[in-house]
Design a protein around this motif. Structure first.
Motif, mmCIF file in Angstrom:
data_model
loop_
_atom_site.group_PDB
_atom_site.id
_atom_site.type_symbol
_atom_site.label_atom_id
_atom_site.label_comp_id
_atom_site.label_asym_id
_atom_site.label_seq_id
_atom_site.Cartn_x
_atom_site.Cartn_y
_atom_site.Cartn_z
ATOM 1 N N GLY A 1 -6.481 0.010 2.048
ATOM 2 C CA GLY A 1 -7.417 -0.831 2.770
ATOM 3 C C GLY A 1 -7.731 -0.251 4.127
ATOM 4 N N ALA A 2 -8.427 -1.010 4.944
ATOM 5 C CA ALA A 2 -8.765 -0.675 6.335
ATOM 6 C C ALA A 2 -9.918 0.302 6.462
ATOM 7 C CB ALA A 2 -7.554 -0.144 7.099
ATOM 8 N N ALA A 3 -10.042 1.234 5.539
ATOM 9 C CA ALA A 3 -11.130 2.220 5.598
ATOM 10 C C ALA A 3 -11.383 2.740 4.181
ATOM 11 C CB ALA A 3 -10.758 3.373 6.534
ATOM 12 N N PRO A 4 -12.577 3.292 3.919
ATOM 13 C CA PRO A 4 -12.871 3.810 2.580
ATOM 14 C C PRO A 4 -11.939 4.958 2.211
ATOM 15 C CG PRO A 4 -14.875 3.591 3.873
ATOM 16 C CD PRO A 4 -13.734 3.402 4.825
ATOM 17 N N ILE A 5 -11.634 5.063 0.939
ATOM 18 C CA ILE A 5 -10.818 6.155 0.425
ATOM 19 C C ILE A 5 -11.622 6.892 -0.636
ATOM 20 C CG2 ILE A 5 -9.716 4.672 -1.303
ATOM 21 C CD1 ILE A 5 -7.169 6.335 -0.925
ATOM 22 N N ALA A 6 -11.529 8.197 -0.664
ATOM 23 C CA ALA A 6 -12.313 8.994 -1.604
ATOM 24 C C ALA A 6 -11.856 8.737 -3.041
ATOM 25 C CB ALA A 6 -12.169 10.479 -1.271
ATOM 26 N N PRO A 7 -12.787 8.512 -3.967
ATOM 27 C CA PRO A 7 -12.412 8.285 -5.369
ATOM 28 C C PRO A 7 -11.550 9.407 -5.944
ATOM 29 C CG PRO A 7 -14.704 7.686 -5.030
ATOM 30 C CD PRO A 7 -14.240 8.335 -3.753
ATOM 31 N N ASP A 8 -11.813 10.655 -5.563
ATOM 32 C CA ASP A 8 -11.019 11.769 -6.082
ATOM 33 C C ASP A 8 -9.545 11.616 -5.724
ATOM 34 O OD1 ASP A 8 -13.253 12.865 -7.161
ATOM 35 O OD2 ASP A 8 -13.460 14.501 -5.719
ATOM 36 N N LEU A 9 -9.271 11.087 -4.536
ATOM 37 C CA LEU A 9 -7.883 10.887 -4.118
ATOM 38 C C LEU A 9 -7.226 9.786 -4.948
ATOM 39 C CD1 LEU A 9 -5.635 11.710 -2.226
ATOM 40 C CD2 LEU A 9 -6.556 10.143 -0.511
ATOM 41 N N LEU A 10 -7.986 8.730 -5.238
ATOM 42 C CA LEU A 10 -7.450 7.666 -6.084
ATOM 43 C C LEU A 10 -7.175 8.180 -7.490
ATOM 44 C CD1 LEU A 10 -9.591 4.557 -5.052
ATOM 45 C CD2 LEU A 10 -7.194 5.004 -4.529
ATOM 46 N N TRP A 11 -8.080 8.973 -8.037
ATOM 47 C CA TRP A 11 -7.860 9.543 -9.373
ATOM 48 C C TRP A 11 -6.594 10.399 -9.390
ATOM 49 C CZ3 TRP A 11 -9.658 7.376 -13.351
ATOM 50 C CH2 TRP A 11 -10.964 6.879 -13.419
ATOM 51 N N TRP A 12 -6.326 11.104 -8.289
ATOM 52 C CA TRP A 12 -5.127 11.942 -8.198
ATOM 53 C C TRP A 12 -3.874 11.079 -8.306
ATOM 54 C CZ3 TRP A 12 -0.950 12.593 -4.852
ATOM 55 C CH2 TRP A 12 -0.249 13.802 -4.986
ATOM 56 N N PHE A 13 -3.854 9.959 -7.540
ATOM 57 C CA PHE A 13 -2.697 9.061 -7.613
ATOM 58 C C PHE A 13 -2.579 8.438 -8.997
ATOM 59 C CE2 PHE A 13 -2.740 9.017 -2.906
ATOM 60 C CZ PHE A 13 -1.374 9.153 -2.682
ATOM 61 N N TRP A 14 -3.699 8.035 -9.574
ATOM 62 C CA TRP A 14 -3.665 7.447 -10.911
ATOM 63 C C TRP A 14 -3.122 8.459 -11.921
ATOM 64 C CZ3 TRP A 14 -7.617 3.399 -12.856
ATOM 65 C CH2 TRP A 14 -7.738 2.363 -11.912
ATOM 66 N N GLY A 15 -3.488 9.730 -11.739
ATOM 67 C CA GLY A 15 -2.988 10.769 -12.636
ATOM 68 C C GLY A 15 -1.479 10.913 -12.587
ATOM 69 N N LEU A 16 -0.882 10.546 -11.450
ATOM 70 C CA LEU A 16 0.580 10.598 -11.306
ATOM 71 C C LEU A 16 1.249 9.337 -11.843
ATOM 72 C CD1 LEU A 16 1.062 12.001 -7.681
ATOM 73 C CD2 LEU A 16 1.076 13.247 -9.839
ATOM 74 N N GLY A 17 0.438 8.365 -12.257
ATOM 75 C CA GLY A 17 0.993 7.104 -12.712
ATOM 76 C C GLY A 17 1.124 6.077 -11.614
ATOM 77 N N ILE A 18 0.525 6.340 -10.455
ATOM 78 C CA ILE A 18 0.555 5.393 -9.338
ATOM 79 C C ILE A 18 -0.846 4.807 -9.199
ATOM 80 C CG2 ILE A 18 1.030 5.098 -6.874
ATOM 81 C CD1 ILE A 18 2.672 7.702 -7.034
ATOM 82 N N ARG A 19 -1.041 3.616 -9.738
ATOM 83 C CA ARG A 19 -2.380 3.022 -9.815
ATOM 84 C C ARG A 19 -2.701 2.289 -8.505
ATOM 85 N NH1 ARG A 19 -4.697 2.897 -14.891
ATOM 86 N NH2 ARG A 19 -5.941 1.067 -14.361
ATOM 87 N N VAL A 20 -3.135 3.055 -7.536
ATOM 88 C CA VAL A 20 -3.508 2.496 -6.241
ATOM 89 C C VAL A 20 -4.814 1.713 -6.390
ATOM 90 C CG1 VAL A 20 -4.063 3.004 -3.834
ATOM 91 C CG2 VAL A 20 -2.397 4.418 -5.049
ATOM 92 N N SER A 21 -4.825 0.467 -5.915
ATOM 93 C CA SER A 21 -6.020 -0.360 -5.927
ATOM 94 C C SER A 21 -6.591 -0.427 -4.514
ATOM 95 C CB SER A 21 -5.696 -1.787 -6.402
ATOM 96 O OG SER A 21 -5.073 -1.766 -7.670
ATOM 97 N N GLU A 22 -7.879 -0.701 -4.438
ATOM 98 C CA GLU A 22 -8.509 -0.928 -3.143
ATOM 99 C C GLU A 22 -8.630 -2.425 -2.881
ATOM 100 O OE1 GLU A 22 -11.717 1.811 -1.634
ATOM 101 O OE2 GLU A 22 -11.934 2.146 -3.787
#
Length: 277
Positions: free
Chosen positions: A27-48
């Motif tokens: 939260g607090a500021a936008p996060i790049a989708p590519d960075l979220l996909w990276w975390f999801w690829g590790l099994g860490i499903r970060v939500s906004e």
């Protein structure tokens, strides 16, 4: 994936300190989708998530199993959310604050007569009611051709580079998008050292032609992910790091766009060869 999880993903989760993180939010500021996909690829499903102090913190979000990358989820129970004619996000509900202390004028400019909180953010909904934040209302770039662009989208695309720390997209009433770029000094310094490029300071390093060429290449790669009208066609490297003491950053290290534009006015004008009328 199970083999990767056992040999790679779990150890990396441990290294990041996120092995036992069960509901991570950004939260607090936008996060790049590519960075979220990276975390999801590790099994860490970060939500906004999304919200403001005036809405008691959080107004939108959702469980990781319902998250959609690029959106901040749906409005939480008890929260109404609509879009104004200009795309501004309006919120209403018991979580919305009563007003600013001893400042009735500011309160009236933020909450209208129907109780809608005017967030100052611009957004859209997808077909399932998930909210997408596209930018700040007061920061939207309107080009000379009349195109409305989100500077945050452009800046996030460039900041995916290892060598770029901060970006300020310029283009309001301009014919094309330009950018002020602050290099990531440790990363660029390491890159320069491995190439025997001698340097003594941030100013010295950012002034080198090789570094300008490096950043130019990074911008070209970022441009491939942007629409043609959003692509950065000119840039200038800042010869100093943005600093709170200079009024360029907030206490939470967010860029004060208007202050940076004012302080570095001459550098910006050098990209365009003249002041807009």
């Amino acid at each position: 994936w199970k083999i990767g999880d056992l040999l790679v993903y779990r150890p990396l989760q441990e290294r990041l300190g996120l092995r036992n993180c069960w509901m991570p939010f950004s939260g607090a500021a936008p996060i790049a989708p590519d960075l979220l996909w990276w975390f999801w690829g590790l099994g860490i499903r970060v939500s906004e998530g999304y919200g403001q102090t005036e809405s008691s913190g959080v107004s939108h979000g959702g469980a990781p199993n319902n998250a959609r990358i690029g959106t901040v989820g749906r409005a939480l129970p008890g929260i109404e959310c609509v879009l104004a004619d200009d795309g501004e996000i309006l919120i209403r509900g018991a979580a919305v604050f009563c007003g600013y202390l001893h400042n009735e004028q500011a309160t009236q400019s933020t909450i209208d007569e129907q109780g809608w909180l005017h967030t100052g953010d611009i957004g859209t909904f997808d077909d399932d009611g998930y909210l997408l934040i596209t930018g700040r209302k007061k920061e939207i770039i309107i080009t000379a051709g009349g195109k409305n662009l989100s500077p945050e989208k452009i800046e996030n695309a460039l900041k995916m580079s290892t060598f770029i720390k901060e970006v300020i997209a310029i283009g309001d009433r301009r014919k094309f998008i330009g950018a002020l770029v602050q290099i990531d000094y440790p990363a660029v310094s390491d890159w320069a050292s491995r190439r025997n490029l001698v340097h003594t300071s941030f100013i010295d390093l950012s002034a080198k032609d090789e570094v300008e060429a490096l950043i130019g290449g990074e911008i070209e790669r970022a441009n491939e992910k942007l629409a043609r009208v959003e692509q950065v066609r000119a840039f200038r490297l800042l010869n100093k790091e943005l600093h709170q003491d200079d009024g360029e950053l907030t206490a939470t290290q967010k860029v004060r766009r208007s202050a940076v534009v004012e302080i570095h006015d001459e550098l910006i004008e050098s990209m365009y060869g003249g002041r807009p009328k």
